[in-house]
Scaffold this active site. Structure first.
Site, PDB file in Angstrom:
ATOM      1  CB  SER A 193      70.066  74.865  30.322  1.00 13.36           C
ATOM      2  OG  SER A 193      69.844  73.585  30.798  1.00 13.36           O
ATOM      3  CG  HIS A 247      70.375  73.601  36.131  1.00 15.64           C
ATOM      4  ND1 HIS A 247      69.112  73.630  35.597  1.00 15.64           N
ATOM      5  CD2 HIS A 247      71.190  73.131  35.162  1.00 15.64           C
ATOM      6  CE1 HIS A 247      69.166  73.174  34.360  1.00 15.64           C
ATOM      7  NE2 HIS A 247      70.414  72.867  34.071  1.00 15.64           N
ATOM      8  CG  HIS A 299      67.636  67.993  34.540  1.00 18.24           C
ATOM      9  ND1 HIS A 299      68.156  69.063  35.216  1.00 18.24           N
ATOM     10  CD2 HIS A 299      67.126  68.484  33.385  1.00 18.24           C
ATOM     11  CE1 HIS A 299      67.966  70.167  34.494  1.00 18.24           C
ATOM     12  NE2 HIS A 299      67.343  69.843  33.376  1.00 18.24           N
ATOM     13  CE1 TYR A 309      71.421  66.202  34.099  1.00 19.90           C
ATOM     14  CE2 TYR A 309      69.724  66.368  32.407  1.00 19.90           C
ATOM     15  CZ  TYR A 309      70.636  66.969  33.261  1.00 19.90           C
ATOM     16  OH  TYR A 309      70.762  68.325  33.274  1.00 19.90           O
ATOM     17  CD  GLU A 310      69.999  66.950  38.566  1.00 21.93           C
ATOM     18  OE1 GLU A 310      70.577  67.425  39.551  1.00 21.93           O
ATOM     19  OE2 GLU A 310      68.951  67.416  38.096  1.00 21.93           O
ATOM     20  CB  ALA A 360      68.347  74.903  26.442  1.00 21.21           C
ATOM     21  CG  MET A 400      68.512  65.827  28.115  1.00 18.64           C
ATOM     22  SD  MET A 400      70.195  65.952  28.717  1.00 18.64           S
ATOM     23  CE  MET A 400      71.111  65.902  27.160  1.00 18.64           C
ATOM     24  CB  SER A 401      63.769  69.077  31.248  1.00 20.06           C
ATOM     25  OG  SER A 401      63.654  70.114  30.288  1.00 20.06           O
ATOM     26  CG  ASN A 446      72.153  72.116  20.540  1.00 13.82           C
ATOM     27  OD1 ASN A 446      71.764  72.378  21.678  1.00 13.82           O
ATOM     28  ND2 ASN A 446      71.994  70.934  19.980  1.00 13.82           N
ATOM     29  CG  HIS A 484      76.170  71.700  29.954  1.00  9.83           C
ATOM     30  ND1 HIS A 484      74.805  71.717  29.780  1.00  9.83           N
ATOM     31  CD2 HIS A 484      76.399  72.324  31.139  1.00  9.83           C
ATOM     32  CE1 HIS A 484      74.230  72.316  30.819  1.00  9.83           C
ATOM     33  NE2 HIS A 484      75.183  72.703  31.648  1.00  9.83           N
TER      34      HIS A 484
HETATM   35  N1  HPA Z   1      69.875  67.288  22.899  1.00  9.74           N
HETATM   36  C1  HPA Z   1      69.295  67.070  24.089  1.00  9.74           C
HETATM   37  N2  HPA Z   1      69.118  68.019  24.989  1.00  9.74           N
HETATM   38  C2  HPA Z   1      69.536  69.261  24.678  1.00  9.74           C
HETATM   39  C3  HPA Z   1      70.149  69.550  23.464  1.00  9.74           C
HETATM   40  C4  HPA Z   1      70.322  68.512  22.506  1.00  9.74           C
HETATM   41  O1  HPA Z   1      70.864  68.693  21.404  1.00  9.74           O
HETATM   42  N3  HPA Z   1      70.440  70.881  23.469  1.00  9.74           N
HETATM   43  C5  HPA Z   1      70.001  71.366  24.666  1.00  9.74           C
HETATM   44  N4  HPA Z   1      69.459  70.386  25.399  1.00  9.74           N
END
Ligand code: HPA
Length: 281
Positions: A34, A65, A87, A89-90, A117, A215-216, A239, A251
């Protein structure tokens, strides 16, 4: 395209389709996470292939993406870059999320550099830090190897004692030192998403031994190891994990943080790629 293809049939049918468009032999695969995709536009591009051009390929839907393979030379190294990934989650089966990695294996890569990320779990980490992925925990998503084993790729019960290559990880450490980047190291936890974690889930992941959450990546790393690829992973901590800071997550902010880290990140990747290539001979 039939919908009842086995995982293996789907892979080889995507490969036939992709091969009809592409005439390039990459040695290294790179997955850009990302907000980090811009690096692909800066290499000496020879060919590109949109995921939508490959019959049967799972097409990513996330904003930010791009969804294509970029083939070319990064400082002379023949690479294939995934600009955007698929992903879980898609809504795709986990096997679809690793299809692109398996496809890159069939394109001929020997090693895979995974990036993403993530949110921090480790309280010492700051937003904008880079973390070398030393290991992962991915038991919250199904293994991408569940189902009939694809013997052409690897064994039924593959070893996972060194998912992230120590030799290639050392290349990243050296590249970070060269670029005067303070490189963190730690364990990446893959959750399903798409919601971010609760503060309690962040605590749980930390108690389990995680340093960053996302998430990946981990499922891709497992599929890559199954197929005999060397793997190395770098996470951009976009973050602090939920609850570590009291700021709600979005996001847009994750993307902005990744954008901000992008120049340094590019430097780290380019330095790493040159060193990794020297270890693949
Ligand atoms: N949690 C999950 N996935 C993420 C995060 C997070 O804080 N930041 C970027 N991808």
């Amino acid at each position: 395209m039939g919908t009842n293809l086995s995982v293996k049939e789907k892979l080889f049918s995507c490969y036939q389709s992709a091969k009809s468009h592409i005439d390039f032999s990459p040695e290294l695969g790179i997955v850009l996470g990302s907000g980090l995709g811009a690096l692909a536009d800066e290499i000496d591009i020879k060919e590109t292939l949109s995921y939508s051009e490959i019959d049967g390929f799972p097409v990513s839907t996330v904003a930010g993406h791009k969804g294509r393979f970029v083939f070319g030379y990064m400082d002379g190294v023949p690479v294939v870059i995934m600009q955007g990934r698929v992903h879980y989650y898609e809504g795709y089966p986990i096997t679809d999320t690793v299809l692109p990695v398996r496809l890159m294996k069939l394109f001929g890569i020997k090693a895979l550099l995974l990036t993403n990320a993530s949110g921090s779990l480790n309280r010492e980490f700051k937003a904008g830090d880079f973390m070398l992925i030393k290991d992962h925990i991915m038991n919250f998503v199904p293994s991408p190897l569940v189902g009939a084993n694809i013997e052409e790729l690897g064994p039924r019960f593959p070893d996972m004692s060194e998912v992230y290559s120590k030799v290639l990880s050392e290349c990243v450490r050296q590249a970070a030192a060269d670029a005067e980047i303070h490189l963190r190291e730690g364990v990446y936890v893959q959750l399903t998403g798409p919601n971010y974690e609760t503060p309690s889930e962040v605590n749980m992941c930390r108690l389990l031994g995680g340093d960053a959450v996302g998430m990946s990546t981990a499922a891709e790393a497992v599929a890559a190891r199954h197929a005999g690829l060397k793997v190395v992973g770098i996470s951009c901590v976009s973050n602090l994990g939920c609850g570590i800071s009291d700021k709600p997550l979005s996001h847009v902010e994750v993307m902005e943080a990744a954008d901000k880290a992008a120049p340094k990140f590019k430097q780290l990747i380019r330095g790493s790629v040159a060193k990794i290539h020297s270890k693949l001979a």
